[in-house]
Each structure stands twice: as C-alpha cells, then as structure tokens.
Design an enzyme around this catalytic site. Structure first.
Site, PDB file in Angstrom:
ATOM      1  N   LEU A 338     141.850 -60.608  -1.136  1.00 37.83           N
ATOM      2  CA  LEU A 338     143.020 -61.441  -1.426  1.00 37.83           C
ATOM      3  C   LEU A 338     144.327 -60.699  -1.152  1.00 37.83           C
ATOM      4  O   LEU A 338     145.347 -61.323  -0.872  1.00 37.83           O
ATOM      5  CB  LEU A 338     142.981 -61.923  -2.880  1.00 37.83           C
ATOM      6  CG  LEU A 338     141.928 -62.990  -3.201  1.00 37.83           C
ATOM      7  CD1 LEU A 338     141.849 -63.221  -4.711  1.00 37.83           C
ATOM      8  CD2 LEU A 338     142.218 -64.309  -2.478  1.00 37.83           C
ATOM      9  N   GLY A 341     145.623 -56.902   4.236  1.00 38.73           N
ATOM     10  CA  GLY A 341     145.781 -55.520   4.716  1.00 38.73           C
ATOM     11  C   GLY A 341     146.347 -54.590   3.653  1.00 38.73           C
ATOM     12  O   GLY A 341     146.014 -53.401   3.617  1.00 38.73           O
ATOM     13  N   GLU A 364     123.464 -43.851 -14.145  1.00 40.28           N
ATOM     14  CA  GLU A 364     122.876 -44.275 -15.424  1.00 40.28           C
ATOM     15  C   GLU A 364     121.655 -45.169 -15.177  1.00 40.28           C
ATOM     16  O   GLU A 364     121.329 -46.040 -15.975  1.00 40.28           O
ATOM     17  CB  GLU A 364     123.892 -45.027 -16.308  1.00 40.28           C
ATOM     18  CG  GLU A 364     125.211 -44.317 -16.513  1.00 40.28           C
ATOM     19  CD  GLU A 364     125.195 -43.253 -17.587  1.00 40.28           C
ATOM     20  OE1 GLU A 364     124.098 -42.792 -17.924  1.00 40.28           O
ATOM     21  OE2 GLU A 364     126.264 -42.874 -18.071  1.00 40.28           O
TER      22      GLU A 364
END
Length: 381
Positions: A338, A341, A364
């Site tokens: 969104l 660049g 984990e």
C-alpha cells in the site's frame, strides 16, 4: 456478556503502561538501532525497572508474577515500536521463568535478582548447528565428574550470544532422545565458554545473535534445573510461553504496520483523490484488520490456557503462534504494498517491520512444527 472476552481493568493498566514506555523509550530510536545494529541495553534495563525483566517470575522471587496474557500484552505493546527488542526481552523472560520454576532456592537467590533487574540478561540455548526442528537430537554433552558437569558442544542462532551473561542450556546427560536431556545454567565467564562471530541477519538488527561454544566447561551440579533427564520437558514448557510472546510480537508489529498504512493511504493522492478512497485499498485494509483481530483473539485465549495450565495449552499455543506469525507477515507485506515504492525505502518504518516479522515464522518452533503439534493433537483424539 462481553466481559469474559474483554481485558480487565488491571490488564488495561499494564497494556497502557507498556504502550507509554514504548512511545517514549523504543519507537523514536528503533530505526537507528536497526540501521546501526545497536543493542539497546539501557532501554532493556529501563523496561526491567517497570518489572518487564521478570514478568511471570513469582513475586516471592522478586518478579511481578503476572499471567501469560499480561505478558503477551506487554510484548505486543513493545513490538509496536521494535519487534526485535521486544522479542529479545521475551526470550530473557522465558529463561528467567525457567530458573524460577525449576531452580533450587540457592540457584534462584544467586541468579534471579540480577536477571529481574536485567543487570544480567539470559539466553535460551536449545538449537544446535545440526538440530533445529529435531531439537531432541541435540548433541551438546554434559558428563558428570564429581560435583560438576563437564559440558562440550555448540548452540546455534542464540539471541544474546556473546552479549548476555547467563545461558540456560539443554545438554545431553543420558541416552539419545528427549529423555536423555538435562538443563543447566551456564555463565558467560565460566572457562571454556566462547562465542562465534555475530550473525549477519535479514532483520532483528537490534539484538546480537551468535553461536555459543562449550569446550570442557565445568558447571556445578547445583546449576541444573529440575532433575537429570527433565531438560527437554522444561525446555518445551518454556516454549509454550515463548511461542505466545513471539506471536504477540507479530501482532504488535502488524498493528503498527496497519496504522502506518491507514495514515499513508489517507495522505497519498493518486488520480486526483486519496488512495484510501479507492475501494480496492479499503478492502485490503478491512482484510488486514479482520485477520489481525482474529489472530489476536486466538492468541489471548491460548495465553489464558497456558496461565491456567489447561490440558490443551500446548495445542493452543502452537495454533496461536502459527496463526499470529503468519498473519503478522501477511499484514506487513500488504502494508508495504500500500506504500508503493516508498514502502521499500528505509525512510519509512514498514520495510524494517517486514524484515523483523519474517523470522517469527521460524523461531520458537517453525510454523511447520506448529502444524505438526496441532495435527498430532487432532489425530490422537
């Protein structure tokens, strides 16, 4: 009706305190820590001054004795500023809890005051160069010699390796497999302890990571947690909480990314209007929010189960870790998209969160192992 699905006043107060600390002490500095690979020890000690160095260490031992949901709220809040630093504090908490829960009175008195204050910081050492997901195949050996164990072997990818003062280490004291594993607390300055070079990582730049080597290290028998042969069980109990915390770190990082995306899409104009006015952007934001809330609800339920020691706690911790970390990665990826660049530039925080959250799907316990735990549980019924 909503009460049972809502946070209590105490939990909100803890969350609020962690959010304020993050806004003041973490968020403004996190980009610099990342860029310059700064390990923010003073900030970690400031977090410890609020009790965050011993979140679920018992009050008798000097900790703040909170549950796993409260811990998740704290980790989520701190990860909003820096997932790498929050995850580092989580790992320290896991190691401190293991010492509190399974150590002798002498061992606790010797280690916990400094650990709770983060005057000394602890690492969790399970993974080896040759055993990651197959953790029970570990080869680091501890041979009894009088009232000491002599420890030889190496641990890989250790958060805090070379910097931290205390290492909670899974070692082989018996036969192959999980039942031959014990757990020892080893100090950085014990003769024979050494460290590999700092790993060059995609993300998590605010924390050191290195191989830890043991070459004939003499460790007092009194530094063992639990009985001989109980190490693997202790390590897995530690991971139930660690998985929740790493999931919470993904939630915090993803929430920050969503908030940044909302702000950016309202300001950025294309084709004569704010890009937030385009339905495709609105739908993307709606999906990000929905998935993030769903992951948060599952994680909070899993945390409550671990605190209550429910029979299905490991099953739920595994599902929550898998879902929260996958969702966190997906949300930050769309937030970057969104931004166009600009999302790829270090001038904006999104690329750092994209890098930091990626590793949560690996550590984990990989998300593939989380699926294995979940499916085993289903098929055993």
């Amino acid at each position: 009706m909503t009460d049972q699905f809502d946070l209590t006043e105490d939990q909100r107060a803890i969350q609020d305190m962690a959010q304020k600390f993050t806004a003041d002490a973490i968020t403004p500095f996190a980009a610099e820590w990342d860029e310059k690979h700064i390990f923010p020890r003073e900030t970690i000690q400031a977090a410890a001054a609020l009790g965050f160095g011993g979140i679920y260490v018992s009050e008798e031992s000097g900790g703040i004795g909170l549950g796993r949901l409260e811990a998740a709220l704290i980790m989520e809040a701190m990860a909003y500023g820096c997932p790498s630093t929050s995850a580092f504090i989580s790992i320290h908490n896991m190691a401190a809890w293991m010492i509190d829960r399974f150590g002798s009175a002498e061992l606790k008195a010797s280690y916990l005051p400094d650990l709770i204050a983060c005057e000394r910081i602890a690492s969790y050492c399970l993974t080896e160069p040759g055993s990651g997901s197959d953790a029970a195949a570990l080869k680091t050996r501890a041979v009894l010699d009088g009232d000491h164990y002599v420890v030889s072997g190496s641990k890989a990818f250790i958060s805090g390796g070379g910097e931290n003062e205390v290492y909670v280490v899974m070692v082989r004291t018996g036969a192959d497999g999980p039942k031959g594993i014990s757990c020892l607390v080893i100090d950085k300055d014990m003769p024979g302890v050494s460290f590999g070079a700092q790993e060059k990582k995609l993300g998590w730049h605010s924390q050191p990571t290195a191989q830890v080597n043991f070459d004939g290290v003499r460790v007092p028998v009194g530094n063992r947690l639990g009985a001989e042969g109980e190490g693997f069980r202790i390590a897995m109990m530690g991971l139930d909480g660690g998985r929740l915390n790493i999931g919470a770190c993904s939630l915090g990082g993803a929430q920050r990314s969503l908030d940044e995306a909302i702000r950016y899409t309202k300001e950025r104009k294309q084709f004569g209007q704010a890009i937030a006015d385009f339905q495709t952007v609105q739908f993307t934001l709606a999906d990000m929010e929905t998935e993030l809330q769903a992951a948060r609800m599952l994680l909070y339920v899993a945390a409550a189960k671990v605190t209550a020691n429910a029979p299905d706690k490991t099953h739920f911790a595994a599902m929550a870790k898998r879902f929260a970390t996958d969702t966190g990665s997906a949300v930050v990826d769309r937030a970057l998209q969104l931004h166009g660049g600009y999302g790829y530039l270090q001038d904006y925080p999104i690329e750092r969160f994209w890098r930091d959250l990626r590793v949560h799907r690996i550590l984990e316990g990989t998300n593939e192992i989380m699926r294995l735990i979940t499916s085993r549980e289903l098929l055993r019924q």
